[in-house]
Scaffold this active site. Structure first.
Site, PDB file in Angstrom:
ATOM      1  N   GLU A  33       0.863  -1.192   0.000  1.00  0.00           N
ATOM      2  CA  GLU A  33       0.000   0.000   0.000  1.00  0.00           C
ATOM      3  C   GLU A  33       0.895   1.236   0.000  1.00  0.00           C
ATOM      4  OE1 GLU A  33      -3.423   1.018  -0.179  1.00  0.00           O
ATOM      5  OE2 GLU A  33      -2.271   2.874  -0.243  1.00  0.00           O
ATOM      6  N   GLY A  39      -7.774   2.742   2.121  1.00  0.00           N
ATOM      7  CA  GLY A  39      -8.063   3.238   0.777  1.00  0.00           C
ATOM      8  C   GLY A  39      -8.958   4.461   0.769  1.00  0.00           C
ATOM      9  N   GLY A 114       3.640  -0.426  -5.868  1.00  0.00           N
ATOM     10  CA  GLY A 114       4.005  -1.683  -6.518  1.00  0.00           C
ATOM     11  C   GLY A 114       3.622  -1.720  -7.984  1.00  0.00           C
ATOM     12  N   GLY A 181     -25.205  14.432 -10.471  1.00  0.00           N
ATOM     13  CA  GLY A 181     -26.272  14.143  -9.498  1.00  0.00           C
ATOM     14  C   GLY A 181     -26.334  12.673  -9.143  1.00  0.00           C
ATOM     15  N   ILE A 184     -22.446  10.397  -5.055  1.00  0.00           N
ATOM     16  CA  ILE A 184     -21.482  11.287  -4.387  1.00  0.00           C
ATOM     17  C   ILE A 184     -21.966  12.737  -4.458  1.00  0.00           C
ATOM     18  CG2 ILE A 184     -19.107  12.186  -4.492  1.00  0.00           C
ATOM     19  CD1 ILE A 184     -18.202   9.378  -5.290  1.00  0.00           C
ATOM     20  N   GLU A 203     -27.133  17.874 -13.452  1.00  0.00           N
ATOM     21  CA  GLU A 203     -27.038  16.470 -13.845  1.00  0.00           C
ATOM     22  C   GLU A 203     -27.364  16.356 -15.339  1.00  0.00           C
ATOM     23  OE1 GLU A 203     -26.183  13.311 -12.743  1.00  0.00           O
ATOM     24  OE2 GLU A 203     -26.857  12.747 -14.749  1.00  0.00           O
ATOM     25  N   ALA A 318     -17.885  -0.012  -1.636  1.00  0.00           N
ATOM     26  CA  ALA A 318     -16.931  -0.636  -0.725  1.00  0.00           C
ATOM     27  C   ALA A 318     -17.315  -2.082  -0.412  1.00  0.00           C
ATOM     28  CB  ALA A 318     -16.843   0.174   0.557  1.00  0.00           C
ATOM     29  N   HIS A 442     -43.536  -4.270  15.826  1.00  0.00           N
ATOM     30  CA  HIS A 442     -44.342  -3.047  15.808  1.00  0.00           C
ATOM     31  C   HIS A 442     -44.030  -2.210  17.040  1.00  0.00           C
ATOM     32  CE1 HIS A 442     -47.686  -0.359  15.121  1.00  0.00           C
ATOM     33  NE2 HIS A 442     -47.977  -0.460  16.405  1.00  0.00           N
TER      34      HIS A 442
END
Ligand code: FAD
Length: 472
Positions: A33, A39, A114, A181, A184, A203, A318, A442
């Site tokens: 990493e 990440g 890497g 839109g 994110i 959008e 994710a 309920h």
């Protein structure tokens, strides 16, 4: 030269989960990493956005305290630097937690960048030089994605941000223009609107959240509109320029060209897979601009080489990356498991939350199913009333031949938690009858799922019968 059984390139949700799972299955694992483990998701994605959105939600609730019979003696005001510090503390805690888990599992974490020099050999550029890592069994590529650039004049101006820039703002802008839109874009719209920023969303497609059931985007557009967010669909930003006191965007709308001024512009138009400069040619791995091609075992075209998460061009979520990581190493270690995308939940952490799983109504129609669709509005839910959150609904999409559930779509508080009932039902190929026969506590919001299944038959208990046929 370090020799290991399994090497993992990239320590985001796909990579770190792959590393932990492989180690738990007894393999020797090296994880490479170049930045912080966790990440995008932990550092500049899922977690920091949700931390900020939670502050926004609490603030909104305080602002209508009187609706709950609570009198506030002073004013509640957002302290943006403190909100940011809370977010950063949560990120630090989670990154530290992942580091600890990796250490306890015996995963060798190698800090550096890497690249492949041969199908089973990676060369890692570290702070101290270069290290070669040979993986005798498998390598999992989990290098993730980055914000897609938008090739428009003026987007290199100061004040134009991507999602990482928006998360790190040290003060709130007065006016924010968001290009995109999708998930994110709308989460940021909701966040900044809560704190009093004038937000505009542009959008290109005909609705917000274009990848989800059309009713969800429509509900969100209504809520954002009520709160003063301007939404332009079927519209494109064609240019951004710096002007005195901020930025001016030119927006092509169906009604003609519109100038829009803002202090900051957030570009949220999707993400590109990180496939460049990885030496994939040296490994013989096939890829294109949409990512590395894999099958449902996360296997690339080269035996022993797997790819997971955002770099594969699958749903950029994710939980898909994490499950992909498990599937990849289980296959590498001789267990035959597969990634089943049928049960992927899509969650949007706006207020109220939005979530969907399975087929949208339009997708189910395109596939030729004869449908039974039920909708249950939250204003008929006792629990929603007690929450003081009655904007929203649950929508069930089922087919008529076997009565099987095809999709579940929710706008409600905690929709992201409620949606898993739908995922499990899809995994089990459950019918609407089985949803109905399942007792729901309920008063809960979950009851609305059962009522929506009943409504698909025109039989919801807590709705007048006449209102239950729409959408079939
Ligand atoms: P990443 O998280 O991108 O991790 C890849 C890692 O690989 C990085 O740490 C990178 O440094 C490392 N790396 C790359 N190349 C190399 C190399 N050559 N050598 C060494 N290391 C390398 N998803 C959700 O499910 N829910 C959400 O609420 C959500 N919110 C989001 C909000 C935002 C603002 C953004 C941007 C994304 C969000 N996502 C969300 C998406 C989610 O973050 C990604 O789907 C997820 O992080 C993908 O995981 P990954 O492991 O594939 O890649």
């Amino acid at each position: 030269m370090v020799q290991t059984e399994i090497a993992i390139l990239g320590g985001g949700p796909g990579g770190y989960v792959a590393a932990l799972r492989a180690a738990h299955l007894g393999a020797r694992v090296a994880l490479i990493e170049e930045n912080a483990v966790g990440g995008v998701c932990l550092n500049v994605g899922c977690i920091p956005t949700k931390a900020l959105l939670r502050s926004a939600e609490v603030y909104r609730t305080f602002r209508r305290a009187e609706a709950f019979g609570l009198r506030l003696e002073g004013r509640v005001t957002p302290d943006w630097p403190a909100i940011q510090r809370r977010k950063e503390a949560i990120v630090r805690q989670l990154v530290g937690g992942v580091e600890l888990l990796l250490r306890k599992a015996g995963v060798q974490v190698i800090r550096g960048r890497g690249r492949f020099v041969a199908p089973r050999v990676l060369e890692v550029t570290t702070a101290d030089g270069r290290e070669r890592i040979e993986a005798v069994r498998s390598i999992v590529i989990a290098t993730g994605s980055r914000p897609a650039p938008l090739p428009l004049p003026g987007l290199d101006s100061a004040g134009v941000l991507d999602s990482t820039g928006a998360l790190g703002l040290d003060s709130l802008p007065r006016r924010l223009l968001i290009i995109g839109g999708g998930v994110i874009g709308v989460e940021f719209a909701d966040l900044f609107n809560a704190f009093g920023v004038q937000v505009t969303v542009v959008e290109m497609l005909d609705r917000l959240l274009p990848l989800m059931d059309a009713d969800l985007g429509a509900a969100l557009a209504w809520t954002l509109g009520q709160r003063g967010v301007q939404v332009h669909v079927n519209s494109r930003v064609t240019r951004v320029e710096a002007v005195a006191g901020g930025l001016r965007a030119t927006v092509a709308t169906p009604a003609g060209e519109l100038p829009l001024e803002a202090d900051q512009v957030l570009v949220a138009v999707g993400r590109w897979p990180n496939v460049e400069n990885l030496g994939l040619e040296a490994a013989g791995v096939h890829y294109d601009r949409s990512g590395i091609a894999v099958d449902d075992r996360m296997q690339t075209n080269v035996p022993g080489l797997y790819a997971v998460g955002d770099v594969t061009g699958g749903p950029q979520l994710a939980h898909v990356a994490m499950r992909g990581g498990e599937v990849a190493v289980e296959n590498a270690l001789g267990r035959a498991t597969r990634l089943d995308l049928k049960t992927v939940p899509w969650c949007v952490y706006t207020d109220p939350e939005i979530a969907g799983v399975g087929l949208s109504q339009a997708q189910a129609q395109e596939k030729g199913y004869e449908l039974q669709v039920g909708r249950f509005p939250l204003n008929a839910s006792g629990r929603a009333l007690t929450y003081g959150e009655t904007d929203g609904f649950v929508k069930v999409v089922g087919e008529t031949r076997f009565g099987e559930l095809l999709g579940l779509h929710i706008v409600a508080p905690h929709a992201g938690e409620l949606i898993h009932e739908g995922g499990l039902a899809l995994a089990l190929e459950a019918t609407l009858d089985e949803l109905i026969a399942t007792l729901h506590g309920h008063p809960t919001l979950g009851e609305a799922v059962r009522e929506a299944a009943l409504a698909a038959r025109g039989e919801a208990v807590h709705l007048p019968r006449q209102t239950q046929t729409a959408g079939r």
